[in-house]
Each structure stands twice: as C-alpha cells, then as structure tokens.
Design an enzyme around this catalytic site. Structure first.
Site, PDB file in Angstrom:
ATOM      1  N   LYS A  12      75.483  31.909  30.137  1.00  0.00           N
ATOM      2  CA  LYS A  12      75.312  32.031  31.802  1.00  0.00           C
ATOM      3  C   LYS A  12      74.885  33.553  31.999  1.00  0.00           C
ATOM      4  CE  LYS A  12      76.039  28.974  34.009  1.00  0.00           C
ATOM      5  NZ  LYS A  12      75.144  27.596  34.373  1.00  0.00           N
ATOM      6  N   THR A  57      77.711  26.336  29.595  1.00  0.00           N
ATOM      7  CA  THR A  57      77.289  27.695  30.126  1.00  0.00           C
ATOM      8  C   THR A  57      78.104  27.547  31.603  1.00  0.00           C
ATOM      9  OG1 THR A  57      75.234  26.790  31.240  1.00  0.00           O
ATOM     10  CG2 THR A  57      75.163  28.254  29.070  1.00  0.00           C
ATOM     11  N   ASP A  58      78.173  26.495  32.134  1.00  0.00           N
ATOM     12  CA  ASP A  58      78.992  26.390  33.206  1.00  0.00           C
ATOM     13  C   ASP A  58      80.507  26.679  33.110  1.00  0.00           C
ATOM     14  OD1 ASP A  58      78.943  25.211  36.174  1.00  0.00           O
ATOM     15  OD2 ASP A  58      80.381  24.318  35.520  1.00  0.00           O
ATOM     16  N   PHE A 152      54.615  71.531  31.959  1.00  0.00           N
ATOM     17  CA  PHE A 152      54.169  70.471  30.970  1.00  0.00           C
ATOM     18  C   PHE A 152      52.680  71.145  30.655  1.00  0.00           C
ATOM     19  CE2 PHE A 152      52.208  66.588  29.480  1.00  0.00           C
ATOM     20  CZ  PHE A 152      52.893  66.295  28.550  1.00  0.00           C
ATOM     21  N   ARG A 169      56.391  72.215  37.975  1.00  0.00           N
ATOM     22  CA  ARG A 169      56.033  70.813  38.612  1.00  0.00           C
ATOM     23  C   ARG A 169      57.317  70.174  38.971  1.00  0.00           C
ATOM     24  NH1 ARG A 169      55.623  66.584  33.534  1.00  0.00           N
ATOM     25  NH2 ARG A 169      57.377  67.156  32.549  1.00  0.00           N
ATOM     26  N   GLN A 218      61.084  64.662  27.609  1.00  0.00           N
ATOM     27  CA  GLN A 218      61.566  64.636  26.224  1.00  0.00           C
ATOM     28  C   GLN A 218      62.764  65.350  26.113  1.00  0.00           C
ATOM     29  OE1 GLN A 218      58.374  64.319  26.940  1.00  0.00           O
ATOM     30  NE2 GLN A 218      57.219  62.705  25.411  1.00  0.00           N
ATOM     31  N   ASN A 244      58.882  58.269  34.112  1.00  0.00           N
ATOM     32  CA  ASN A 244      58.478  59.749  34.920  1.00  0.00           C
ATOM     33  C   ASN A 244      57.879  59.403  36.128  1.00  0.00           C
ATOM     34  OD1 ASN A 244      57.804  62.243  35.433  1.00  0.00           O
ATOM     35  ND2 ASN A 244      57.030  62.587  33.264  1.00  0.00           N
ATOM     36  N   HIS A 246      56.175  60.077  38.756  1.00  0.00           N
ATOM     37  CA  HIS A 246      55.178  61.409  39.254  1.00  0.00           C
ATOM     38  C   HIS A 246      54.954  61.900  40.302  1.00  0.00           C
ATOM     39  CE1 HIS A 246      53.893  61.059  34.900  1.00  0.00           C
ATOM     40  NE2 HIS A 246      53.496  59.798  35.037  1.00  0.00           N
TER      41      HIS A 246
END
Length: 300
Positions: A12, A57-58, A152, A169, A218, A244, A246
């Site tokens: 569930k 599932t109930d 970067f 950046r 990274q 990322n 940006h």
C-alpha cells in the site's frame, strides 16, 4: 516456452498518517507519508489467482494507522521498524517487509497550533527480514546554495560545447541524501536515538556544504559523504542525488541603460534542463547492503 515469474512485491503506497499526541495540554504532531510492501513466495497469487497467502494492501494500510497509536511515532525509523516487524509476523509467506516513510515538519504556534514548514523532508526506508533489519535514513528537497567559492572550468570540450568556464559561480541544488546504518551483528536498534542521529547527520552535511570550496558539484558531494562517514562510524554508506539548480548571469549589455554592469549580482534561476549529479560514498569496511536498497526510488 514456459514463462517464469520473476521478482515481485506488493503493498500500500502513500498512506497519510497524522499522529497527534494529546497526553498534555501541549500537543505534538507527527505528519507521515507511509508506504509498505511485502516480498516473498507469492507465486500462487500471480499464477493461479490463489490469494490465501496474501495479506491485503488494505490491511497493511490499517496496520500503519494502528501502529501510529499502538507503538507511537517517537521517530520515523523506530516506527517503521515496528511496523515492518508486525507485517512480516502477519504474513508467513513473506520473507521481507519494507516500510518507506516521509515526515513533513510543522513549526509550533502555540500549545495546539502549528504551521506547516516548507523545505526538507526527513525520510526513512526500513527493510525487515527473517534474518535482521536494514535502516536507511535520509533527507529530500534540501535546497542549499553557495553564492561564491564555486568554479567550473577545465572540462572536456567538443564542437558542440558552448558552456563558458566559470571562476566564480553560484552552486545550488535540491539535494536527496540517504545514509545506510550499519547492519553489523549485535546492533541494538532499540537503543538508537534516531532523531538525534538524523539531526547530527543533517548538520554534518550542511556544514560541509557551506565550508567546502567546490571545483564541481561532484567534489562537494564526495566531501559531504566523506565527512559524514568519518564523523559517524555507525554509518556504512551515503548516496546522493543532486540536480544542479543553474543560475545564469543576466547580460545587461543590450539594455538601454548606460553604464549598467552586472558584477555577479543578478541571475536567472533556470529550472530545466538541469545537470543531475549522483554519487555513492561507501566505507571501505562497510557490511554488505544486502537487499536494503531494493525499491528505494531513483538512484538513492
């Protein structure tokens, strides 16, 4: 050719369990999203339609609600361990019960008034087997940003590369992180302060993000994972999924305003497409994960 039934599970998904503690006039709230699943010998249900070994599932849903009362929710990890154990006990054909929990935070306005807090969500994935317990804690939607100390450059280029190198950046991401608690023999799960463990792990990740000069996302993720494992010998590994977010510098040169410069002050926040960085940092002597990561959404 005779088809063969492969791996399967059922359960569930996303039961919204809200537990209010009313023991005193100052109430507490735990707001959970709970998903359960069972794995084991359920071939008959698939092949012949025989449901005699299938716990509905109930029923799984009802147990999730009942255990919020019977066991309580001191922490989502402790609750998930108890719930998984109960589901495994109730289903002889199952050899594993997995419980996935997300907790949504509320800030207090008064003794019985709260306001829903946005942002990071505490997560837990607990797999209870006949042989033991695996616990993975984590966080998602943890939006973090460094406005400098990130670069970067020096990346691989070909005829389709248009990205300019950046000495300074914005580095931002909406982080998903999950860390696996050790499954070494003799671990006393009942003695773990899960809330303190989560708070400490989150603090380590945030402090490392803020204090690391980044040459790439990274590198930042590896630094965060390393810091967490070095500080917490009870953890075996950590996995990250980091889109990322940006931020592109706005070009004012075409504006009809003379002398307007943009010295790293105004950016466009772009939501897509985005780079997606994913990584795992593991302790060299970590106990094996076994089936702990099965059915954990995405990379982590």
């Amino acid at each position: 050719m005779t088809p063969i039934l492969g791996a399967n599970q059922y359960g569930k998904a996303e039961s919204r369990v809200v537990r209010i503690v009313r023991d005193t006039a100052r109430h507490e709230i735990r707001d959970l999203n709970v998903s359960t699943s069972l794995r084991g010998d359920f071939a008959a249900a698939h092949i012949t339609g025989d449901q005699s070994q299938v716990l509905p599932t109930d029923t799984q849903k009802n147990t999730a609600f009942a255990y919020a009362k019977i066991h309580g929710v001191d922490s989502i990890e402790d609750y998930a361990i108890a719930l998984g154990g109960r589901l495994l006990e109730a289903t002889p054909a199952a050899d594993q019960a997995q419980v996935r929990v997300e907790e949504y935070a509320w800030d207090r306005l008064g003794d019985h008034s709260f306001v829903r807090r946005g942002g990071a969500v505490h997560t837990a994935v607990v797999t209870v087997t006949r042989a033991g317990v695996h616990v993975i804690s984590g966080v998602r939607d943890l939006v973090v940003l460094n406005s400098t100390d990130s670069e970067f450059k020096g990346f691989l280029k070909d005829e389709f590369t248009t990205l300019a190198e950046a000495d300074d950046r914005i580095l931002a991401t909406s982080l998903v992180a999950r860390w696996r608690h050790t499954t070494a023999e003799g671990v006393d799960w009942a003695g773990v302060d899960w809330n303190a463990s989560y708070a400490d792990a989150l603090d380590i990740l945030l402090r490392t993000f803020a204090g690391t000069y980044s040459r790439a996302l990274q590198e930042t993720l590896y630094a965060m994972g390393t810091a967490l494992l070095e500080s917490r010998p009870d953890l075996a590994e950590v996995r990250f999924s980091a889109p990322n977010k940006h931020h592109f510098l706005v070009d004012f040169s075409g504006f009809g305003v003379g002398g307007l410069t943009n010295d790293g002050e105004v950016f466009i926040a772009a939501d897509r497409p985005y780079g997606l960085i994913e990584a795992e940092v593991t302790r060299a002597d970590a106990p094996p994960a076994g089936d702990a990561w099965l059915a954990v959404p995405g990379f982590c």
